[in-house]
Design a protein around this motif. Structure first.
Motif, PDB file in Angstrom:
ATOM      1  N   PHE A  83     -31.680   1.798   4.228  1.00 23.39           N
ATOM      2  CA  PHE A  83     -32.026   1.016   5.413  1.00 23.39           C
ATOM      3  C   PHE A  83     -33.476   1.285   5.794  1.00 23.39           C
ATOM      4  CE2 PHE A  83     -27.417   1.409   5.810  1.00 23.39           C
ATOM      5  CZ  PHE A  83     -27.056   0.090   6.058  1.00 23.39           C
ATOM      6  N   PRO A  84     -34.267   0.238   6.058  1.00 23.53           N
ATOM      7  CA  PRO A  84     -35.658   0.460   6.481  1.00 23.53           C
ATOM      8  C   PRO A  84     -35.705   1.045   7.879  1.00 23.53           C
ATOM      9  CG  PRO A  84     -35.099  -1.870   6.612  1.00 23.53           C
ATOM     10  CD  PRO A  84     -33.935  -1.191   5.942  1.00 23.53           C
ATOM     11  N   PRO A  85     -36.767   1.784   8.217  1.00 19.73           N
ATOM     12  CA  PRO A  85     -36.895   2.362   9.565  1.00 19.73           C
ATOM     13  C   PRO A  85     -36.816   1.283  10.643  1.00 19.73           C
ATOM     14  CG  PRO A  85     -38.525   3.301   8.081  1.00 19.73           C
ATOM     15  CD  PRO A  85     -37.883   2.166   7.332  1.00 19.73           C
ATOM     16  N   GLY A  86     -36.040   1.544  11.676  1.00 17.56           N
ATOM     17  CA  GLY A  86     -35.909   0.619  12.787  1.00 17.56           C
ATOM     18  C   GLY A  86     -34.882  -0.475  12.583  1.00 17.56           C
ATOM     19  N   PHE A  87     -34.356  -0.638  11.354  1.00 18.27           N
ATOM     20  CA  PHE A  87     -33.343  -1.681  11.141  1.00 18.27           C
ATOM     21  C   PHE A  87     -32.094  -1.381  11.968  1.00 18.27           C
ATOM     22  CE2 PHE A  87     -29.739  -3.529   8.810  1.00 18.27           C
ATOM     23  CZ  PHE A  87     -30.161  -4.866   8.726  1.00 18.27           C
ATOM     24  N   ILE A  88     -31.693  -0.120  12.004  1.00 19.65           N
ATOM     25  CA  ILE A  88     -30.604   0.341  12.882  1.00 19.65           C
ATOM     26  C   ILE A  88     -31.094   1.604  13.580  1.00 19.65           C
ATOM     27  CG2 ILE A  88     -28.281   1.330  12.995  1.00 19.65           C
ATOM     28  CD1 ILE A  88     -27.540  -0.389  10.580  1.00 19.65           C
ATOM     29  N   ASP A  89     -31.160   1.559  14.901  1.00 21.40           N
ATOM     30  CA  ASP A  89     -31.554   2.751  15.647  1.00 21.40           C
ATOM     31  C   ASP A  89     -30.520   3.175  16.678  1.00 21.40           C
ATOM     32  OD1 ASP A  89     -31.836   0.915  17.702  1.00 21.40           O
ATOM     33  OD2 ASP A  89     -34.032   0.907  17.620  1.00 21.40           O
ATOM     34  N   ARG A  90     -29.388   2.458  16.742  1.00 16.98           N
ATOM     35  CA  ARG A  90     -28.309   2.798  17.651  1.00 16.98           C
ATOM     36  C   ARG A  90     -26.969   2.615  16.949  1.00 16.98           C
ATOM     37  NH1 ARG A  90     -30.310  -1.380  21.902  1.00 16.98           N
ATOM     38  NH2 ARG A  90     -31.483  -1.942  20.038  1.00 16.98           N
ATOM     39  N   VAL A  91     -26.122   3.605  17.076  1.00 20.29           N
ATOM     40  CA  VAL A  91     -24.770   3.542  16.504  1.00 20.29           C
ATOM     41  C   VAL A  91     -23.786   4.038  17.556  1.00 20.29           C
ATOM     42  CG1 VAL A  91     -23.228   4.277  14.654  1.00 20.29           C
ATOM     43  CG2 VAL A  91     -25.680   3.987  14.192  1.00 20.29           C
ATOM     44  N   GLY A  92     -22.801   3.224  17.839  1.00 19.24           N
ATOM     45  CA  GLY A  92     -21.753   3.613  18.778  1.00 19.24           C
ATOM     46  C   GLY A  92     -20.397   3.617  18.102  1.00 19.24           C
ATOM     47  N   LEU A  93     -19.574   4.567  18.464  1.00 20.21           N
ATOM     48  CA  LEU A  93     -18.214   4.633  17.939  1.00 20.21           C
ATOM     49  C   LEU A  93     -17.263   4.199  19.038  1.00 20.21           C
ATOM     50  CD1 LEU A  93     -16.530   5.491  15.446  1.00 20.21           C
ATOM     51  CD2 LEU A  93     -16.268   7.730  16.528  1.00 20.21           C
ATOM     52  N   VAL A  94     -16.647   3.035  18.867  1.00 20.25           N
ATOM     53  CA  VAL A  94     -15.729   2.495  19.872  1.00 20.25           C
ATOM     54  C   VAL A  94     -14.305   2.687  19.384  1.00 20.25           C
ATOM     55  CG1 VAL A  94     -17.416   0.812  20.688  1.00 20.25           C
ATOM     56  CG2 VAL A  94     -15.828   0.165  18.874  1.00 20.25           C
ATOM     57  N   ASN A  95     -13.385   2.894  20.324  1.00 22.30           N
ATOM     58  CA  ASN A  95     -11.997   3.122  19.950  1.00 22.30           C
ATOM     59  C   ASN A  95     -11.079   2.581  21.029  1.00 22.30           C
ATOM     60  OD1 ASN A  95     -11.269   5.498  21.916  1.00 22.30           O
ATOM     61  ND2 ASN A  95     -13.247   6.041  21.006  1.00 22.30           N
ATOM     62  N   GLU A  96      -9.879   2.241  20.632  1.00 21.08           N
ATOM     63  CA  GLU A  96      -8.829   1.856  21.560  1.00 21.08           C
ATOM     64  C   GLU A  96      -7.486   2.254  20.969  1.00 21.08           C
ATOM     65  OE1 GLU A  96      -7.887  -2.396  21.954  1.00 21.08           O
ATOM     66  OE2 GLU A  96      -9.594  -2.754  20.629  1.00 21.08           O
ATOM     67  N   ALA A  97      -6.520   2.462  21.853  1.00 19.35           N
ATOM     68  CA  ALA A  97      -5.208   2.936  21.404  1.00 19.35           C
ATOM     69  C   ALA A  97      -4.119   2.366  22.306  1.00 19.35           C
ATOM     70  CB  ALA A  97      -5.151   4.457  21.412  1.00 19.35           C
ATOM     71  N   ASP A  98      -2.994   2.031  21.695  1.00 20.27           N
ATOM     72  CA  ASP A  98      -1.804   1.577  22.415  1.00 20.27           C
ATOM     73  C   ASP A  98      -0.653   2.508  22.085  1.00 20.27           C
ATOM     74  OD1 ASP A  98      -2.316  -1.154  23.788  1.00 20.27           O
ATOM     75  OD2 ASP A  98      -3.250  -1.381  21.811  1.00 20.27           O
ATOM     76  N   PHE A  99       0.132   2.848  23.132  1.00 18.89           N
ATOM     77  CA  PHE A  99       1.278   3.742  22.971  1.00 18.89           C
ATOM     78  C   PHE A  99       2.515   3.096  23.585  1.00 18.89           C
ATOM     79  CE2 PHE A  99      -2.565   6.223  23.331  1.00 18.89           C
ATOM     80  CZ  PHE A  99      -2.474   7.157  22.314  1.00 18.89           C
TER      81      PHE A  99
END
Length: 705
Positions: free
Chosen positions: A325-341
């Motif tokens: 990946f070139p510099p600046g192409f991705i500068d933020r990464v978030g891990l999202v999650n959801e769960a049902d019980f």
């Protein structure tokens, strides 16, 4: 986690709940300050329970201004907890703690077990209109099933009164230093529908918890504010003196824009880190007094959904250049999650009722739990051409248990209890995971079993003085890992085993000077084997569970309550343990303490309520709480080996007046603005510290009718 409704016989025969409450409260040795508890599944004086137990009644909960479990943590010997968001807690009792796998502390709302297979993700219980909170220390597997290794916490809500209309209202306004305002409103209404036969009790609450962390990247202020909505209704029917039926429904929703992550009340997170939770709980109970025995049954259903996100840019972005990946192409990464019980619980028991020295109890229970969990890494400003991390996980757990307990009074002073519980659980898991574009599917299918005894011997020197010995085994079930997430870098076991603990305890309890002084003390030794621990998979934010060896150590619990005058109450507690690993493992060295466990804590409280006039009462309440430092230890791969949890000293103050049924008080929580973080990051997906809420100053008012 399984559930047990266990009724025992100690000094008297087993009785229906209403009758036994009367006998316990009106016994010749009863004191006006006695608390009646149901720790052993029948009503008895706290003094008469041959276990290490703390009980905080409704008046004490109100006097302390408690809202949830963290408000009680250092006032109960051996109990400690820390939050990373609203209701997201890690709880430990007597040094029993880990930060992954299922909880080592059982939690129950009335007759419903709330435990999940995910550590640090309990169902948030607000302490609205509670009759009391009971904290049972030491393994309670025979009584309360799996997960109750360090002990069990029981939230007992107030039941409907069938004889009179009553209710209450509580309002609160406060301000958080460096942060936003806080609001709370709670209303309770009790309505008899048919006098002495049918009634309903309704509870509604709203809390606005002001944020105190600013985002220096976006310029947003107080980003960790939260809202909590709670509704509860209970219908109670007693068509005859022998039959009792009840139905309870609870709905709660919480929303927090960002978790309590930051450094010096500031965060540099590039992405929001919200945490949201919603659950519905329905519980039904029935009991029938058949004279020679009492038949009881309960069922419950839990529907829960939660979601959240973490900024994991610091974990992923430095490695993206290696993937082209070139510099600046991705500068933020978030891990999202959801769960049902979706969780179903059912139990039935039969307990003897006789006047002889022998009592018995038999029961069976069943639990069916389903969960669906999704997680995905999202990127900005551009979308990655492949999934950096994603998972789709289905769990299905079915368990059952059979239990029995005998208790025998050799003499009016010398009594013994012997119990045994058999537990069996079948678990299935379907794990579809992706890491850096490489996908895999893992399936788990296994069963876990446990046989758990309890032995108890007590001797009463007087009706208000006893000594007891208790030996009990506790456990929690095993589970599965995704074996392919390590991409061949590290071997991950597909299944981790159940772990178990034996606790050997000697305790004594005394009420002296006509109930003006209460003393409790116990010394215990824990032997914890096949301890479930964790390690992070290199290059990912994923964790795997392993059985990390053996832990042992001693501990002490002490508590004292003095009431020298009618207006003054003084209390103090002390808890100490030296639990540590005695065998080196992948991520623990010999001598390492248990993860997150506080070794030493103590507290002191003063409650002074003088009569200023015939109708006006003064209020002065001071609570001091100390917790020593602790740590989380990871001696594997490329993470910091020790993640510290600093010690802390907290002081709360309340000053006010009571005029008849109305009380108004000024309060300050964390009076001296203790700013030690709850955890010093990074740890896993937590890139910063978990911050301690700074000083809160406000006013509260409540009225009853």
């Amino acid at each position: 986690m399984t559930r047990l409704l266990l009724t025992l016989m100690a000094s008297t025969a087993l009785l229906p709940a209403a009758a036994n409450a009367q006998s316990a409260a009106d016994a010749p040795d009863a004191q006006p300050t006695d608390i009646i508890v149901t720790a052993q599944r029948y009503e008895q004086r706290l003094q008469d329970v041959p276990l290490s137990i703390s009980a905080i009644g409704a008046k004490e909960l109100s006097a302390r201004g408690t809202t949830d479990l963290k408000d009680l943590q250092y006032s109960v010997p051996g109990l400690s907890t820390f939050e990373y968001g609203v209701g997201r807690q890690f709880v430990q009792l007597r040094g029993m703690a880990t930060t992954i796998g299922s909880s080592t502390v059982g939690v129950y709302f009335d007759e419903t077990p709330l435990g999940l297979d995910a550590q640090g993700d309990p169902m948030n219980v607000r302490l609205y209109d509670m009759e009391r909170v009971e904290v049972l220390r030491g393994p309670q597997a025979t009584l309360y099933g799996q997960g109750s290794m360090g002990g069990t916490i029981r939230y007992i809500p107030a039941a409907p009164r069938l004889d009179a209309v009553s209710g209450s209202f509580e309002g609160e306004y406060s301000s958080t230093r460096y942060g936003d305002k806080n609001y709370k409103a709670v209303g309770v209404l009790n309505l008899p529908i048919a006098t002495d036969k049918l009634g309903v009790r309704l509870v509604a609450g709203y809390e606005r918890i002001g944020g105190f962390i600013d985002n220096v990247v976006t310029g947003e202020k107080d980003v960790n504010s939260a809202d909590i909505y709670t509704l509860r209704g209970t219908l109670l029917a007693q068509p005859t003196e022998r039959l009792s039926l009840s139905l309870m429904g609870v709905y709660q929703k919480s929303k927090q824009d960002n978790q309590d992550f930051g450094i010096d009340y500031r965060t540099t997170a590039l992405l929001p880190q919200p945490i949201n939770d919603r659950y519905t709980l329905i519980q039904g109970k029935a009991s029938y007094d058949a004279e020679v025995a009492e038949l009881s049954a309960s069922f419950s259903y839990i529907d829960r959904h939660n979601s959240g996100a973490s900024d994991v840019s610091g974990f992923y972005v430095p490695y993206l250049g290696l993937l082209g990946f070139p510099p600046g192409f991705i500068d933020r990464v978030g891990l999202v999650n959801e769960a049902d019980f979706r969780i179903y619980n059912g139990e039935i028991r039969l307990a003897s009722q006789n006047d002889g020295p022998l009592g018995w109890q038999l029961g069976a229970l069943y639990r069916d739990s389903k969960s669906h969990q999704l997680s995905e890494a999202v990127t900005a400003p551009n979308e990655a051409p492949f999934d950096l991390s994603a998972a789709d996980v289905l769990y299905r757990n079915k368990s059952y248990a059979f239990y029995g307990e005998l208790n025998y009074a050799f003499t009016p002073q010398l009594k013994a209890i012997v119990g045994l519980r058999y537990f069996s659980e079948h678990k299935k898991a379907d794990i579809d995971s992706t890491n850096f574009g490489a996908s895999s599917i893992d399936n788990g299918d296994d069963s876990f079993h446990s046989l758990n005894p309890r032995f108890n011997l007590s001797y009463e020197f007087t009706p208000n003085s006893m000594v007891y010995v208790n030996v009990a085994k506790g456990f929690r079930s095993g589970g599965f890992n995704a074996t392919s997430v390590g991409m061949g870098v590290v071997e991950i076991p597909p299944t981790y085993d159940s772990d178990e603990i034996w606790t050997y305890e000697l305790g004594t309890k005394h009420q002296l000077f006509g109930g003006k002084l209460t003393l409790d003390a116990s010394v215990y030794r824990n032997e914890w084997s096949k301890v479930q621990s964790y390690t992070f998979v290199p290059g990912t934010a994923l964790a795997a569970v392993t059985n990390s060896g053996h832990v042992q150590g001693w501990g002490v619990d002490l508590s004292a309550i003095a009431r020298p005058t009618r207006d003054l109450a003084l209390s103090a507690t002390y808890g100490w343990n030296n639990l540590k690993f005695d065998k080196a493992t992948v991520d623990k060295a010999v001598g390492d303490p248990v993860d997150g466990a506080v070794r030493e804590s103590w507290s002191a409280s003063l409650d002074y309520r003088p009569a200023l006039t015939d109708s006006v009462t003064g209020i002065l309440r001071i609570d001091y709480q100390h917790a020593g430092p602790s740590q989380i230890t990871l001696r594997s791969f490329n993470v910091p080996p020790v993640i510290p949890r600093p010690g802390r000293d907290l002081v709360n103050l309340r000053v006010g007046v009571g005029v008849g049924p109305v009380e108004v008080a000024l309060f300050a929580n964390n009076l001296f603005n203790e700013d030690a973080p709850n955890l010093v990051g990074p740890l896993g997906t937590i890139a910063e510290n978990i911050e301690q809420r700074p000083r809160v100053i406000g006013i509260s008012a409540n009225a009853r009718f």
